[in-house]
Motif scaffolding. Structure first.
Motif, PDB file in Angstrom:
ATOM      1  N   VAL A 148       0.836  -1.195   0.000  1.00  0.00           N
ATOM      2  CA  VAL A 148       0.000   0.000   0.000  1.00  0.00           C
ATOM      3  C   VAL A 148       0.872   1.246   0.000  1.00  0.00           C
ATOM      4  O   VAL A 148       0.634   2.210  -0.755  1.00  0.00           O
ATOM      5  CB  VAL A 148      -0.937   0.011   1.224  1.00  0.00           C
ATOM      6  N   ARG A 160       2.413   1.695  -3.309  1.00  0.00           N
ATOM      7  CA  ARG A 160       1.445   1.648  -4.409  1.00  0.00           C
ATOM      8  C   ARG A 160       1.840   0.592  -5.438  1.00  0.00           C
ATOM      9  O   ARG A 160       1.935   0.847  -6.647  1.00  0.00           O
ATOM     10  CB  ARG A 160       1.323   3.017  -5.082  1.00  0.00           C
ATOM     11  N   HIS A 161       2.049  -0.603  -4.940  1.00  0.00           N
ATOM     12  CA  HIS A 161       2.525  -1.701  -5.782  1.00  0.00           C
ATOM     13  C   HIS A 161       1.379  -2.653  -6.104  1.00  0.00           C
ATOM     14  O   HIS A 161       0.604  -3.038  -5.230  1.00  0.00           O
ATOM     15  CB  HIS A 161       3.633  -2.465  -5.060  1.00  0.00           C
ATOM     16  N   GLU A 176      -8.288  -0.278  -0.329  1.00  0.00           N
ATOM     17  CA  GLU A 176      -7.463   0.882  -0.672  1.00  0.00           C
ATOM     18  C   GLU A 176      -6.647   0.610  -1.930  1.00  0.00           C
ATOM     19  O   GLU A 176      -6.552   1.467  -2.825  1.00  0.00           O
ATOM     20  CB  GLU A 176      -6.547   1.240   0.499  1.00  0.00           C
ATOM     21  N   LEU A 177      -6.074  -0.584  -2.018  1.00  0.00           N
ATOM     22  CA  LEU A 177      -5.325  -0.954  -3.218  1.00  0.00           C
ATOM     23  C   LEU A 177      -6.248  -1.066  -4.430  1.00  0.00           C
ATOM     24  O   LEU A 177      -5.931  -0.586  -5.523  1.00  0.00           O
ATOM     25  CB  LEU A 177      -4.604  -2.283  -2.985  1.00  0.00           C
ATOM     26  N   GLN A 202      -7.337   1.951  -6.381  1.00  0.00           N
ATOM     27  CA  GLN A 202      -6.301   2.523  -7.233  1.00  0.00           C
ATOM     28  C   GLN A 202      -5.945   1.597  -8.397  1.00  0.00           C
ATOM     29  O   GLN A 202      -4.997   1.854  -9.133  1.00  0.00           O
ATOM     30  CB  GLN A 202      -5.041   2.804  -6.404  1.00  0.00           C
ATOM     31  N   LEU A 233      -4.919  -1.564  -8.064  1.00  0.00           N
ATOM     32  CA  LEU A 233      -3.673  -2.234  -7.693  1.00  0.00           C
ATOM     33  C   LEU A 233      -3.875  -3.628  -7.103  1.00  0.00           C
ATOM     34  O   LEU A 233      -2.900  -4.250  -6.666  1.00  0.00           O
ATOM     35  CB  LEU A 233      -2.907  -1.379  -6.675  1.00  0.00           C
ATOM     36  N   LEU A 260       1.695   3.747 -10.769  1.00  0.00           N
ATOM     37  CA  LEU A 260       1.550   4.514  -9.533  1.00  0.00           C
ATOM     38  C   LEU A 260       2.661   4.232  -8.529  1.00  0.00           C
ATOM     39  O   LEU A 260       2.713   4.839  -7.451  1.00  0.00           O
ATOM     40  CB  LEU A 260       0.199   4.193  -8.871  1.00  0.00           C
TER      41      LEU A 260
END
Length: 353
Positions: free
Chosen positions: A152, A155-156, A176-177, A180, A182, A341
């Motif tokens: 997180v 941003r992976h 949260e991931l 985005q 992710l 990101l």
């Protein structure tokens, strides 16, 4: 062995000395003899790893990077293709794989080091592939959660495969991931029969619980699908259509399947399991497995090791594809995980000075 898939502990293939355990001298026949317990506790030892990201170039695997927070798996699935890897640590792929685990407590710390390397190239990391990242020991060790926190922060992109309900504990990080672009999750769903589940996956979440996991992940905006794996001839193959149906109803967007694989020591373990639970059809199952693998129990060749070949493999493929199409599964390409990101938080702070 209660709550274990196998009572066997065959020699691993790297040991030069083999012990013959077939001779029965009557030593363990006394039911009052507590030296022969009907269950075993799980043992966990720690390993301070020097690398945490594993890389592969297999053409039939949809990822090139993975992280496994644990070696061995308490879920104890009898069919697990990862069992033979326990031999690398001088342990048996049998009962040892289920009861003698190795945890990697410095996984998150090591991951941070590897992501900070200037030459690191971003591509999605598959979390918990060789063994389940959400097996029971994770409840108090929280190594998987620590790894997710790093992902997180950086941003992976990450993809997860699990059959453990514990994944819902980390819904805050996963959502949260996912928001985005992710993260994606695949839930392993092999049967809707609780009795069969207990026989072949003793310590995994119940089928109804896995459907709940799909529903809650989907409701949180996490792209979710299922893996029907393995398909076992004459054991769970009749459930293909029903499994796809309930998975789609729960919110799964994608689905894939894998045929049973029996590499190395797994062949002996699985055949013993068949004789104990399904003696009436054991030979029938193995005959079909050999039909799929060119006359052998297993064929490791890329491109066909996941599916097998021949009329039965074609039939499974057609049944799966037809039902998935009817349900609107797999309508789009595999969910793309963003790589643009990615950031190195520590590096950004240093750059301010």
């Amino acid at each position: 062995m209660k709550t274990r898939a196998t009572p066997l502990n065959p020699q691993n293939r790297f040991q030069p000395i083999v012990t013959d355990r077939q001779y029965d001298d009557g030593w363990y026949q006394d039911p009052a003899d507590d030296t022969c317990p009907d269950s075993l506790a799980t043992e966990v030892v720690d390993e301070q790893v020097r690398t945490i990201i594993s890389r592969n170039q297999s053409p039939d695997v949809p990822f090139d990077q993975s992280i496994n927070p644990y070696r061995g798996c308490e879920h104890a699935c009898i069919y697990c293709f990862a069992r033979p890897t326990h031999a690398y640590w001088d342990m048996s792929p049998g009962l040892d794989f289920e009861t003698r685990l190795i945890a990697k407590p410095n996984a998150a710390e090591q991951l941070r080091r590897e992501l900070d390397k200037p030459g690191y190239r971003v591509s999605p990391i598959a979390l918990g592939v060789n063994t389940d990242a959400y097996q029971p020991v994770e409840k108090h060790r929280e190594i998987t959660r620590d790894v997710l926190k790093v992902l997180v922060e950086y941003r992976h992109p990450v993809s997860i495969i699990t059959k453990g309900a514990l994944i819902l504990r980390d819904l805050d990080l996963l959502s949260e991931l996912a928001h985005q672009g992710l993260c994606s999750v695949r839930v392993s769903l092999t049967t809707l029969d609780n009795t069969l589940k207990r026989q072949m996956e003793p310590r995994t979440a119940a089928p109804a619980t896995r459907l709940k996991v799909i529903r809650e992940l989907a409701a949180a905006g996490v792209p979710t699908g299922i893996i029907l794996g393995p398909v076992i001839p004459f054991i769970n193959d009749h459930e293909i259509e029903s499994i796809l149906g309930v998975a789609a109803e729960a919110g799964a967007e994608r689905a894939s399947w894998i045929m049973l694989r029996l590499p190395l020591e797994l062949d002996e373990l699985f055949q013993d399991w068949l004789q104990r639970h399904f003696p009436d059809r054991a030979s029938h199952v193995m005959n079909r497995m050999r039909d799929l693998r060119g006359g052998k129990s297993y064929d490791a060749q890329f491109g066909r090791r996941m599916t097998g070949t021949g009329p039965y493999a074609d039939l499974v493929r057609q049944r799966f594809a037809k039902r998935a199409r009817q349900l609107g599964l797999n309508l789009h390409q595999a969910e793309p995980l963003r790589s643009d990101l990615f950031r190195r938080p520590a590096g950004e702070q240093i750059g301010l000075f």
